[in-house]
Design an enzyme around this catalytic site. Structure first.
Site, short mmCIF file in Angstrom:
data_model
loop_
_atom_site.label_atom_id
_atom_site.label_comp_id
_atom_site.label_asym_id
_atom_site.label_seq_id
_atom_site.Cartn_x
_atom_site.Cartn_y
_atom_site.Cartn_z
N PRO A 268 41.30 14.67 38.56
CA PRO A 268 41.76 15.36 39.77
C PRO A 268 42.27 14.42 40.87
O PRO A 268 42.66 14.89 41.93
CB PRO A 268 40.50 16.07 40.24
CG PRO A 268 39.41 15.13 39.86
CD PRO A 268 39.84 14.47 38.58
N LEU A 269 42.24 13.10 40.61
CA LEU A 269 42.56 12.17 41.69
C LEU A 269 44.06 11.99 41.84
O LEU A 269 44.80 12.06 40.86
CB LEU A 269 41.89 10.81 41.45
CG LEU A 269 40.39 10.84 41.12
CD1 LEU A 269 39.86 9.42 40.98
CD2 LEU A 269 39.60 11.62 42.16
N CYS A 270 44.46 11.71 43.07
CA CYS A 270 45.88 11.68 43.38
C CYS A 270 46.49 10.30 43.13
O CYS A 270 47.01 9.68 44.06
CB CYS A 270 46.07 12.11 44.82
SG CYS A 270 47.64 12.90 45.07
N TYR A 271 46.37 9.81 41.90
CA TYR A 271 47.11 8.62 41.49
C TYR A 271 47.31 8.66 39.99
O TYR A 271 46.50 9.24 39.26
CB TYR A 271 46.44 7.32 41.97
CG TYR A 271 45.15 6.94 41.27
CD1 TYR A 271 43.95 7.51 41.66
CD2 TYR A 271 45.13 5.99 40.26
CE1 TYR A 271 42.76 7.14 41.04
CE2 TYR A 271 43.95 5.62 39.63
CZ TYR A 271 42.77 6.20 40.03
OH TYR A 271 41.60 5.83 39.41
N ASN B 17 39.10 10.54 47.05
CA ASN B 17 39.69 11.89 46.83
C ASN B 17 38.68 13.01 46.59
O ASN B 17 38.92 14.14 47.00
CB ASN B 17 40.64 11.95 45.62
CG ASN B 17 41.94 11.23 45.82
OD1 ASN B 17 42.90 11.51 45.13
ND2 ASN B 17 42.01 10.31 46.74
#
Ligand SMILES: *Cc1c(COP(=O)(O)O)cnc(C)c1O
Length: 459
Positions: free
Chosen positions: A385-388, A426
């Site tokens: 789910p992390l934004c990278y 995040n």
């Protein structure tokens, strides 16, 4: 649950972790506690710790087993280990405090590449063995001793044999690994006299070395290489003895590998091949054999007439890896022309080492049913789910054909370097729930919005 074999991973009686978790149990835990959640099997951890203690004590009547706190510091898990007779291996000030609280009456050893002055004072005053890694630590201790601020410290020296402990079909990996083993920041190299010089420095400051310590790497599955790399350590113990050091202990560290988690051992050569569309060679996966390791170590020790020394180890992953699984929910499926993504609610913030190309066993559940994974099942990338972009739990895994949002994924071997390495980048850190009949008992709560912003100082 009992494990019949003295070695939980090899031979008869070896059991798959979480084989007995029913889909309904996973479903109830997820519904009651949310996801992602670490599920802890306390019975398995106890059985493992007890089996290791029996194996180790049968070979080395005079021994200590120190639980590596940095691998997983859950108080409930540490307490269970200490009740079974294990001590603690700590590598920082807060771990030291944790051990002095939880591990009373059992031995504690203080390791790590950097120890602060106040931590050294605390450790020595508590009778904890300090394994020297920087010679500046010796200087600080000498100064404290001169000032009468500490009693005589019990010291060990961390040494490094600089030998490889991994094999790979990829020579570029093997080469890089050899270099890393020789040039790492930990311990004093036995080769070239640096360890001997460190020992001389300690003697010059008026201290003696009571313990010789070597921790070689992690997830070592090559039993023979592990023993071979310890031979120079034992030779050095003999030299120290000959020089009249009052040596009491040989501590071989941890690093014992587990079969539930496989690490890709690939170097630049495999990367090139993969980019060219070729399949790089897979290395044979070996399984660390504790029974053989202990037998061989014992005979190496006997051959050097060091049998009177206490023989110790510091297991982390070996005891903790398979007693925790990570329960996660599928948030959605994204079918791109060239790739299927299953995006989960668990990511690298709670399982950071998955970024190193690790493979783990997966199981999939929908309500009270298990979703079978056939050998010709489609491949998918498991994203977090992390934004990278790098937040990928597994680049390529077989998943059930009809996998969809809401299904549960149970990721095995999530007990080592997860809870203690989690960050809240995040997403909030996950809860830990102990298996307890049908539902589960929370033993470590999920991080909240308030927890995350609790460090803010308002003016
Ligand atoms: C991390 C560590 C361990 C435990 O390592 P595992 O690979 O988890 O067994 C043991 N000793 C020291 C000094 C460590 O730093």
């Amino acid at each position: 649950m009992t494990l019949n074999s003295p070695d939980k991973f090899v031979g008869e009686g070896a059991t798959e972790p979480f084989a007995d978790i029913a889909p309904a149990e996973a479903d109830t835990i997820a519904a009651r506690h949310g996801t992602p959640t670490f599920v802890y099997d306390e019975a398995r951890f106890s059985a493992s710790a007890e089996a290791l203690r029996r194996t180790w004590e049968a070979a080395f009547p005079n021994s200590s087993i120190y639980l590596s706190y940095k691998t997983n510091y859950l108080p409930s898990l540490c307490r269970t280990a200490h009740l079974l007779g294990l001590g603690a291996d700590v590598v920082s000030g807060y771990e030291l405090e944790h051990a002095l609280l939880l591990c009373q009456g059992k031995p504690v050893v203080f390791n790590g590449p950097m120890k602060r002055r106040e931590e050294l004072v605390r450790a020595v005053q508590a009778g904890v063995v300090v394994n020297i890694d920087l010679l500046e630590e010796v200087d600080i201790l000498a100064e404290l001793r001169r000032a009468g601020e500490i009693p005589e410290p019990r010291l060990g020296l961390r040494v490094s044999p600089g030998l490889p402990v991994f094999t790979s079909a990829d020579q570029s990996f093997t080469q890089a690994h050899r270099e890393r083993q020789r040039t790492g920041k930990f311990g004093w190299p036995l080769d070239g006299g640096l360890a001997a010089a460190a020992a001389a420095w300690i003697a010059e400051k008026g201290f003696s070395i009571r313990s010789l310590h070597a921790h070689l790497n992690s997830q070592i599955t090559e039993t023979d290489l592990h023993v071979a790399a310890l031979r120079p350590v034992l030779d050095f113990a003999r030299e120290l003895r000959a020089a009249k050091a009052p040596l009491e202990e040989i501590n071989v560290g941890g690093g014992f590998g587990v079969p539930g988690m496989q690490r890709q051992r690939r170097g630049w050569w495999s990367e090139c091949k993969a980019h060219m569309g070729e399949t790089p060679p897979e290395s044979d996966e070996q399984v660390f054999d504790m029974t053989r390791f202990v037998a061989e170590l014992r005979s190496e020790i006997a051959a050097r007439k060091l049998d009177d020394l206490r023989v110790s180890c510091e297991p982390g992953r070996y005891l903790m890896s398979d007693c925790i699984a990570l329960l996660s929910r599928v948030a959605g499926i994204k079918d791109l022309p060239e790739r299927r993504w299953a995006v989960l609610d668990a990511g690298l913030h709670i399982m950071p080492t998955a970024a190193f190309g690790e493979r783990r066993r997966l199981r999939f559940f929908r309500a009270d049913k298990e979703l079978p994974v056939r050998t010709d099942a489609p491949l998918a990338s498991l994203g977090g789910p992390l934004c990278y972009e790098g937040d990928v739990l597994m680049a390529s895994a077989r998943v059930p054909g009809g996998l969809m949002a809401g299904d549960l994924v149970l990721i095995s071997d999530a007990g080592a370097y997860t809870v203690s390495r989690s960050t809240n980048f995040n997403q909030a850190r996950a809860a830990v729930v102990a298996r307890n009949g049908a539902d589960g008992r929370e033993i470590w709560r999920r991080e909240s919005y308030h927890d995350i912003f609790t460090f803010n100082v308002t003016e």
